[in-house]
Each structure stands twice: as C-alpha cells, then as structure tokens.
Design a protein around this motif. Structure first.
Motif, PDB file in Angstrom:
ATOM      1  N   LEU A   1       3.889 -20.860  -2.983  1.00 25.90           N
ATOM      2  CA  LEU A   1       4.719 -20.299  -2.278  1.00 25.90           C
ATOM      3  C   LEU A   1       4.559 -18.780  -2.133  1.00 25.90           C
ATOM      4  CD1 LEU A   1       7.980 -21.887  -3.989  1.00 25.90           C
ATOM      5  CD2 LEU A   1       6.943 -22.171  -1.689  1.00 25.90           C
ATOM      6  N   THR A   2       3.247 -18.377  -2.713  1.00 29.80           N
ATOM      7  CA  THR A   2       2.922 -16.848  -2.826  1.00 29.80           C
ATOM      8  C   THR A   2       2.075 -16.602  -1.396  1.00 29.80           C
ATOM      9  OG1 THR A   2       0.788 -17.161  -4.003  1.00 29.80           O
ATOM     10  CG2 THR A   2       3.062 -16.809  -5.283  1.00 29.80           C
ATOM     11  N   ALA A   3       1.935 -17.631  -0.606  1.00 25.05           N
ATOM     12  CA  ALA A   3       1.101 -17.502   0.205  1.00 25.05           C
ATOM     13  C   ALA A   3       1.355 -16.206   1.338  1.00 25.05           C
ATOM     14  CB  ALA A   3       1.041 -18.731   1.424  1.00 25.05           C
ATOM     15  N   GLY A   4       0.314 -15.848   1.761  1.00 25.81           N
ATOM     16  CA  GLY A   4       0.567 -14.380   2.643  1.00 25.81           C
ATOM     17  C   GLY A   4      -0.748 -13.658   2.756  1.00 25.81           C
ATOM     18  N   LEU A   5      -0.648 -12.485   3.400  1.00 26.02           N
ATOM     19  CA  LEU A   5      -1.788 -11.651   3.585  1.00 26.02           C
ATOM     20  C   LEU A   5      -2.224 -11.045   2.197  1.00 26.02           C
ATOM     21  CD1 LEU A   5      -0.423  -9.818   6.755  1.00 26.02           C
ATOM     22  CD2 LEU A   5      -1.850 -11.793   6.870  1.00 26.02           C
ATOM     23  N   ARG A   6      -3.664 -10.699   2.177  1.00 22.93           N
ATOM     24  CA  ARG A   6      -3.986 -10.112   0.853  1.00 22.93           C
ATOM     25  C   ARG A   6      -4.179  -8.537   1.292  1.00 22.93           C
ATOM     26  NH1 ARG A   6      -8.940 -13.525  -1.643  1.00 22.93           N
ATOM     27  NH2 ARG A   6      -7.773 -14.947  -2.960  1.00 22.93           N
ATOM     28  N   ASN A   7      -4.131  -8.136   2.438  1.00 23.56           N
ATOM     29  CA  ASN A   7      -4.415  -6.537   2.610  1.00 23.56           C
ATOM     30  C   ASN A   7      -2.850  -6.038   3.416  1.00 23.56           C
ATOM     31  OD1 ASN A   7      -6.990  -6.704   1.535  1.00 23.56           O
ATOM     32  ND2 ASN A   7      -7.808  -7.269   3.522  1.00 23.56           N
ATOM     33  N   LEU A   8      -2.762  -4.651   3.178  1.00 21.27           N
ATOM     34  CA  LEU A   8      -1.771  -4.110   3.906  1.00 21.27           C
ATOM     35  C   LEU A   8      -2.154  -3.387   5.242  1.00 21.27           C
ATOM     36  CD1 LEU A   8      -0.137  -2.300   0.539  1.00 21.27           C
ATOM     37  CD2 LEU A   8       0.335  -4.300   1.715  1.00 21.27           C
ATOM     38  N   GLU A   9      -3.349  -3.359   5.288  1.00 20.32           N
ATOM     39  CA  GLU A   9      -3.748  -2.708   6.707  1.00 20.32           C
ATOM     40  C   GLU A   9      -4.954  -3.261   7.575  1.00 20.32           C
ATOM     41  OE1 GLU A   9      -4.923   1.475   6.267  1.00 20.32           O
ATOM     42  OE2 GLU A   9      -2.981   2.027   5.199  1.00 20.32           O
ATOM     43  N   TYR A  10      -4.767  -3.651   8.616  1.00 15.62           N
ATOM     44  CA  TYR A  10      -5.972  -4.096   9.582  1.00 15.62           C
ATOM     45  C   TYR A  10      -5.841  -3.554  10.554  1.00 15.62           C
ATOM     46  CZ  TYR A  10      -4.706  -8.360   6.564  1.00 15.62           C
ATOM     47  OH  TYR A  10      -4.496  -9.010   5.416  1.00 15.62           O
ATOM     48  N   GLY A  11      -6.867  -2.694  10.771  1.00 16.04           N
ATOM     49  CA  GLY A  11      -7.127  -1.913  11.949  1.00 16.04           C
ATOM     50  C   GLY A  11      -5.777  -0.900  12.176  1.00 16.04           C
ATOM     51  N   LYS A  12      -5.162  -1.212  13.314  1.00 13.79           N
ATOM     52  CA  LYS A  12      -3.752  -0.468  13.672  1.00 13.79           C
ATOM     53  C   LYS A  12      -2.674  -1.261  13.313  1.00 13.79           C
ATOM     54  CE  LYS A  12      -3.108  -1.518  18.551  1.00 13.79           C
ATOM     55  NZ  LYS A  12      -2.749  -1.088  19.938  1.00 13.79           N
ATOM     56  N   VAL A  13      -2.663  -2.352  12.650  1.00 12.62           N
ATOM     57  CA  VAL A  13      -1.742  -3.474  12.489  1.00 12.62           C
ATOM     58  C   VAL A  13      -1.440  -3.203  10.656  1.00 12.62           C
ATOM     59  CG1 VAL A  13      -0.854  -5.645  11.837  1.00 12.62           C
ATOM     60  CG2 VAL A  13      -2.188  -5.003  14.004  1.00 12.62           C
ATOM     61  N   PHE A  14      -0.178  -2.826  10.336  1.00  9.63           N
ATOM     62  CA  PHE A  14       0.207  -2.570   9.064  1.00  9.63           C
ATOM     63  C   PHE A  14       1.108  -3.612   8.472  1.00  9.63           C
ATOM     64  CE2 PHE A  14      -1.164   1.291  11.288  1.00  9.63           C
ATOM     65  CZ  PHE A  14      -2.063   1.837  10.279  1.00  9.63           C
ATOM     66  N   ALA A  15       0.937  -4.196   7.521  1.00  8.87           N
ATOM     67  CA  ALA A  15       1.659  -5.547   6.978  1.00  8.87           C
ATOM     68  C   ALA A  15       2.598  -5.075   6.041  1.00  8.87           C
ATOM     69  CB  ALA A  15       0.841  -6.575   6.560  1.00  8.87           C
ATOM     70  N   ALA A  16       3.832  -5.590   6.170  1.00  6.66           N
ATOM     71  CA  ALA A  16       5.132  -5.196   5.259  1.00  6.66           C
ATOM     72  C   ALA A  16       5.891  -6.315   4.997  1.00  6.66           C
ATOM     73  CB  ALA A  16       5.886  -4.005   5.941  1.00  6.66           C
ATOM     74  N   GLY A  17       6.383  -6.485   3.613  1.00  5.48           N
ATOM     75  CA  GLY A  17       7.349  -7.473   3.307  1.00  5.48           C
ATOM     76  C   GLY A  17       6.799  -8.735   2.875  1.00  5.48           C
TER      77      GLY A  17
END
Ligand SMILES: Cc1cc2nc3c(=O)[nH]c(=O)nc-3n(C[C@H](O)[C@H](O)[C@H](O)COP(=O)(O)OP(=O)(O)OC[C@H]3O[C@@H](n4cnc5c(N)ncnc54)[C@H](O)[C@@H]3O)c2cc1C
Length: 373
Positions: free
Chosen positions: A313-329
């Motif tokens: 249930l903790t599955a998700g991205l490991r980083n907050l930034e991928y080039g011009k893509v910024f992950a949140a939530g």
C-alpha cells in the motif's frame, strides 16, 4: 512570456500545488478526471514527519489544510467509524470539537443512530468508546421513523438535514433523547453537508466517517471552490508532450512545467498490472524494494493482520522531480496512509512544494534563455 503550469489531479495535492503556483504568478491549468481519495477521506487530516518530506513546505501545507476549514491542536483523539480512538493532527471543526482527550472519564457519551440501519454501527462504536468511557452507549433518536427511512445512507441524511426546517426537527429529537437517556455528549454520524451548531442541551459532535464520506465530499467541494478544475484525462503523447481527453475531444497542451498529483490506486495515479505503473508518464514505481505486486507466500508486501505493515500500500514514486515533472501527494510512495503514516497533510505539503518547484523551474529556464539571447 506567460508561465504555464499544468497540474494533473484535483485532490488536495493538486489543488495545493495549483493555488501555490498561481499565487507565484503562474498561469495554471488544473485537469482532473474526477474525485479521488480526497473525497473519501474521513474528516481527519493526518500527518507524520518523514525524513524525505520537504521541511520548508510543512508549515504552508498545514496552513493550506487549515484554510480549508480544518481545526485542532495537532494532537486530536477522535472517534473512528470502527469505535476505536484515532489520533490525528487536524479535523473538520465539528469533528475536532469531539476530541476524546477533553471528555471527562465519568462522561455518559452517546453514539447517535439517526435511522434503523445505523443502530448496528452505533452499538459497535459505543462498545469501542466504552473501553475509555465506561458509561458510553448507543442512542437511537426518533427523526427517521418511517419504514422507508430505515436504510437511508449517511450522505442522504446529510442532504436531508440541509433542507429548511430539518435541523430544528433534529434538535428537538436530540433534546427528547437527551432528557430520556441522561447523555452528556452526543456523537452523530453526520450534521449535514453545511453543519451548524445544534443546541440539544449537551455538546453535539460529528464522528469521523467511512466511505462514502460526507466530510470527504465537503472537503472536495471546498477544494473545487478555491480553483477552477477542468474535467478530463491527461495522457502522454507519443512525442513526449501531453494531451487532454474530454469526451470525444483530444486537445494537445503545452506546459512549461507539470505537477503530477494523480493519487495512488484510488486516484488512478498508480496501477498494478504485470508490474507497478505510474499512469501518465510511465515513471518507475516502487513498493518497498519491489516493482511488482506479486502474491507472495510471505507477509513481505501485505500482512495477514489488518494492523500489520502493508508495504504494497506504500507503492508510488521514489522521487519528487523528473525533469519538468514535479510529483505531489499520494502518487509519491513510501508511506502507508491507512496506518496513520500521514495522509491529507502530507499531500498538501507535497502539493505546496511541487507548486513552488514548478514555478522556480520555469523561471530558471526563462532566465537562462534571456541570458543566452
Ligand atoms: C477511505 C479513505 C479514508 C482516508 N482517510 C483519511 C484520513 O482520515 N486522514 C487523512 O489524512 N487521510 C486520509 N486518507 C488519505 C487521503 O485521502 C489521501 O492521502 C489524499 O487525499 C491524497 O490526495 P491526492 O491529491 O494525492 O490524491 P487524490 O485525492 O486521489 O487525487 C488524485 C486526482 O488525480 C486525478 N487523476 C488521476 N489520473 C489522472 C489523469 N490521467 N488525468 C486527470 N486526472 C487524473 C483523479 O481524478 C483525482 O482528481 C484516506 C483515504 C481513503 C481512501
């Protein structure tokens, strides 16, 4: 040059990002295909510090959630739909007011059942509450008395209580029930979508909710009031850009930066097929050290106990930034929302952070272009 930021996702993370980017001067397009986990949340806003959380956004994330009407002293003990106390940092005001810490030990709190079908839950919740307040009990009140009322759902009751005159009738029914039972505090499954104080002679609170959750729907409505949300599904184009699919139309969209706030399994940001997938850009997804949710003979990904560790249930991205893509939530992994490791507040903190980072990124690119021109 206009500074265009595309935000994908209309939950708490996406809206926090969009509001932040807009406040910094960006022209923001927020696209969401529908409500996600935010609209199912219980009315509490959980938070836990994690080493990877951007500390500079924590205060602003908390402020954002408070701005949506959440209140509390940061250490609330609230009555959960299962009858056990749930610890959290903030909650919607009529829920936060029912903080169990503030209840005297000899209180006679009553869990109110508004219609027949709620009587079972109310008994379960009162039984849980009685472990901490021995005089707790379930209290049916006479408001929905017709046979056809028996199966009313909580969202239906909430909509009914918002009708003119219904709150007065509720108040009278509660007063009668208090007089007959000697209850000192009342916990109700709902006070309506637009709750108001009720003078029943004793304090009246609202409980946290299981889905379908009136507090969750209230929160989603509050988010939708704070920014325009465009309906549609964002997809990646073969050339690396993005397009918005809405009905039969398909519109390419140019954005200088993108905030990816698409949620986890419920929001639709993460899927588990032959492997774990991030659904818009196909970014790498991890659940612990695995990239697949395979059934394991061990308890490595999912514990047999509900209260155990569920790394899946903790599955998700490991980083907050991928080039011009910024992950949140919740699309960012590493924490389990169902185990009180943080939920809405972490999403808001990461949203604020992503909104700022997206604007900074575009400004840096534009400055570099100006310098080289
Ligand atoms: C039943 C339940 C109860 C919960 N209770 C609590 C609680 O008590 N306290 C707490 O703190 N947290 C709770 N949580 C967790 C909390 O709700 C989440 O952590 C939080 O809402 C995540 O917000 P988000 O914005 O990241 O994702 P979401 O709210 O899931 O939003 C994702 C958004 O992305 C959109 N989207 C996805 N893909 C696309 C696409 N390709 N194009 C366009 N839009 C897309 C979705 O439509 C949605 O609008 C609960 C969660 C659930 C499921």
């Amino acid at each position: 040059m206009a500074l265009n930021v595309l935000v994908i996702g209309g939950g708490v993370a996406g809206v926090a990002a969009a509001v932040t980017a807009r406040s910094l001067g960006a022209s923001v397009t927020l696209v969401a295909r529908g409500p996600g986990a935010t609209a199912l949340s219980s009315g509490a806003a959980d938070f836990r510090q994690h080493p990877w959380l951007p500390q500079d956004a924590v205060d602003d994330g908390l402020r954002f959630v408070r701005g949506l009407g959440y209140a509390g002293d940061g250490n609330l003990w609230l009555l959960s739909p299962l009858g056990c106390p749930k610890r959290t940092v903030l909650a919607q005001p009529f829920i936060a007011a029912g903080d169990l810490k503030a209840l005297p030990k000899d209180a006679r709190p009553a869990v109110v059942a508004l219609c027949g079908s709620q009587a079972i839950e109310a008994r379960l919740q009162a039984k849980g509450l009685a472990k901490h307040f021995p005089k707790a009990f379930a209290l049916p009140v006479e408001l929905y008395v017709h046979r056809s009322d028996a199966l009313r759902t909580i969202p239906e009751i909430a909509a009914d209580l918002d009708q003119p005159g219904r709150r007065t009738q509720l108040t009278e029914a509660l007063r009668r029930a208090v007089r007959a039972s000697g209850a000192t505090h009342l916990y109700l499954p709902t006070l309506g979508y637009a709750p108001e104080p009720i003078d029943a002679g004793v304090p009246v609170y609202e409980m946290l909710s299981a889905p379908p959750s009136v507090p969750g729907i209230r929160l989603q409505r509050a988010l939708e009031k704070s920014i325009d949300i465009r309906g549609g599904i964002v997809e990646r184009r073969p050339d690396g850009g993005v397009q918005i699919i809405s009905g039969t139309s398909c519109e390419p969209l140019e954005a200088h930066a993108v905030v990816l706030a698409t949620g986890r399994f419920i929001g639709g940001g993460i899927r588990s097929d032959d492997r774990l997938r991030e659904t818009v850009f196909d970014l790498p997804v991890w659940a612990g050290d695995r990239q697949k949710l395979v059934p394991l003979p061990t308890e490595e990904l999912f514990s047999q106990k509900a209260s155990g560790r569920h790394v899946g249930l903790t599955a998700g991205l490991r980083n907050l930034e991928y080039g011009k893509v910024f992950a949140a939530g919740a699309v960012v992994g590493g924490y389990d929302q169902s185990r009180d490791e943080g939920g809405l507040v972490i999403a808001a903190v990461l949203g604020v952070r992503a909104g700022r980072a997206a604007v900074r990124f575009v400004q840096n690119v534009q400055n570099a272009q100006r310098a080289s021109a």
